[in-house]
Design a protein around this motif. Structure first.
Motif, short mmCIF file in Angstrom:
data_model
loop_
_atom_site.label_atom_id
_atom_site.label_comp_id
_atom_site.label_asym_id
_atom_site.label_seq_id
_atom_site.Cartn_x
_atom_site.Cartn_y
_atom_site.Cartn_z
N UNK A 1 -0.44 9.15 18.56
CA UNK A 1 0.47 9.98 19.17
C UNK A 1 0.27 11.35 19.35
N UNK A 2 -1.04 11.65 19.36
CA UNK A 2 -1.47 13.13 19.51
C UNK A 2 -1.15 13.26 21.11
N UNK A 3 -1.47 12.70 22.16
CA UNK A 3 -0.98 13.30 23.37
C UNK A 3 0.25 13.76 23.59
N UNK A 4 1.17 13.08 22.90
CA UNK A 4 2.56 13.54 23.03
C UNK A 4 3.21 14.73 21.81
N UNK A 5 2.65 14.44 20.87
CA UNK A 5 2.94 15.19 19.64
C UNK A 5 2.35 16.90 19.75
N UNK A 6 1.12 16.72 20.40
CA UNK A 6 0.40 18.05 20.63
C UNK A 6 0.33 18.40 22.34
N UNK A 7 1.28 18.02 23.20
CA UNK A 7 1.41 18.08 24.53
C UNK A 7 1.10 19.79 24.87
N UNK A 8 1.88 20.60 24.06
CA UNK A 8 1.64 21.92 24.51
C UNK A 8 0.38 22.51 24.19
N UNK A 9 -0.11 21.94 23.02
CA UNK A 9 -1.57 22.58 22.71
C UNK A 9 -2.49 21.85 23.79
N UNK A 10 -2.58 20.66 23.96
CA UNK A 10 -3.16 20.24 25.11
C UNK A 10 -3.27 20.97 26.31
N UNK A 11 -2.01 21.37 26.73
CA UNK A 11 -1.68 22.15 28.18
C UNK A 11 -2.91 23.35 28.04
N UNK A 12 -2.80 23.92 26.87
CA UNK A 12 -3.51 24.97 26.69
C UNK A 12 -5.15 24.99 26.74
N UNK A 13 -5.48 23.90 26.18
CA UNK A 13 -6.82 23.35 26.08
C UNK A 13 -7.50 23.26 27.30
N UNK A 14 -6.81 22.94 28.34
CA UNK A 14 -7.14 22.48 29.68
C UNK A 14 -8.24 23.44 30.34
N UNK A 15 -7.98 24.78 29.94
CA UNK A 15 -8.55 25.78 30.57
C UNK A 15 -10.12 25.72 30.05
N UNK A 16 -10.50 25.01 29.10
CA UNK A 16 -11.88 24.93 28.46
C UNK A 16 -12.23 23.54 28.93
N UNK A 17 -11.48 22.76 29.57
CA UNK A 17 -11.78 21.34 30.00
C UNK A 17 -11.79 20.25 28.84
N UNK A 18 -10.92 20.73 27.99
CA UNK A 18 -10.58 19.57 26.85
C UNK A 18 -9.50 19.04 27.54
#
Length: 151
Positions: free
Chosen positions: A69-86
């Protein structure tokens, strides 16, 4: 059969588990290592509470296995992490998963291995532990960039 022939098999993500793709530079910023090593793996295991992590030395990436479930439940954080290639990988994605006995970096082959072996089939990395690791790595990378910037 793929595990026997190639030491790796492709498994679909998003049903039983998902994966957070971490660039090696972020992991090394947290662990203080210079590349894949038992020392880096030990620090990573401790930081993630023993949750399973796959290292892809050839691709310079680590994959923390997390709840599906993490890709959907943490989607806002995931968007922020992309700046460091996560990135958080889920449905419609496959991950190369090494045989369970491949638990050490091999400098000859650079094959993927379990940096932190899966202690049991039901054990995954806690999303909050992964988020903390990313936050620390991001901070370390930002500090390094500030130090390297000319005054």
């Amino acid at each position: 059969m793929e595990w026997q022939e190639h030491g790796l098999t492709m498994l679909p993500l998003g049903t039983l588990f998902s994966a957070v793709r971490l660039p090696q530079r972020l992991v090394l910023a947290v662990t203080g290592g210079l590349g894949p090593s038992p020392e880096v793996d030990a620090v990573l295991g401790k930081a993630l509470g023993g949750g399973p992590v796959i290292c892809d030395p050839h691709g310079h990436r680590y994959y923390a296995l997390v709840p599906a479930s993490m890709p959907t439940t943490w989607h806002q954080a995931v968007d922020d992490w992309r700046v460091v290639d996560v990135d958080c990988l889920g449905r419609d994605t496959y991950l190369g998963v090494p045989r369970v006995d491949l638990t050490a970096f091999d400098q000859r082959t650079y094959a993927s291995y379990w940096a932190v072996p899966m202690p049991s089939m039901a054990t995954l990395c806690a999303p909050i532990a992964v988020a903390r690791l990313i936050a620390v790595g991001r901070h370390q990378l930002t500090e390094r960039a500030d130090e390297e910037r000319p005054a």
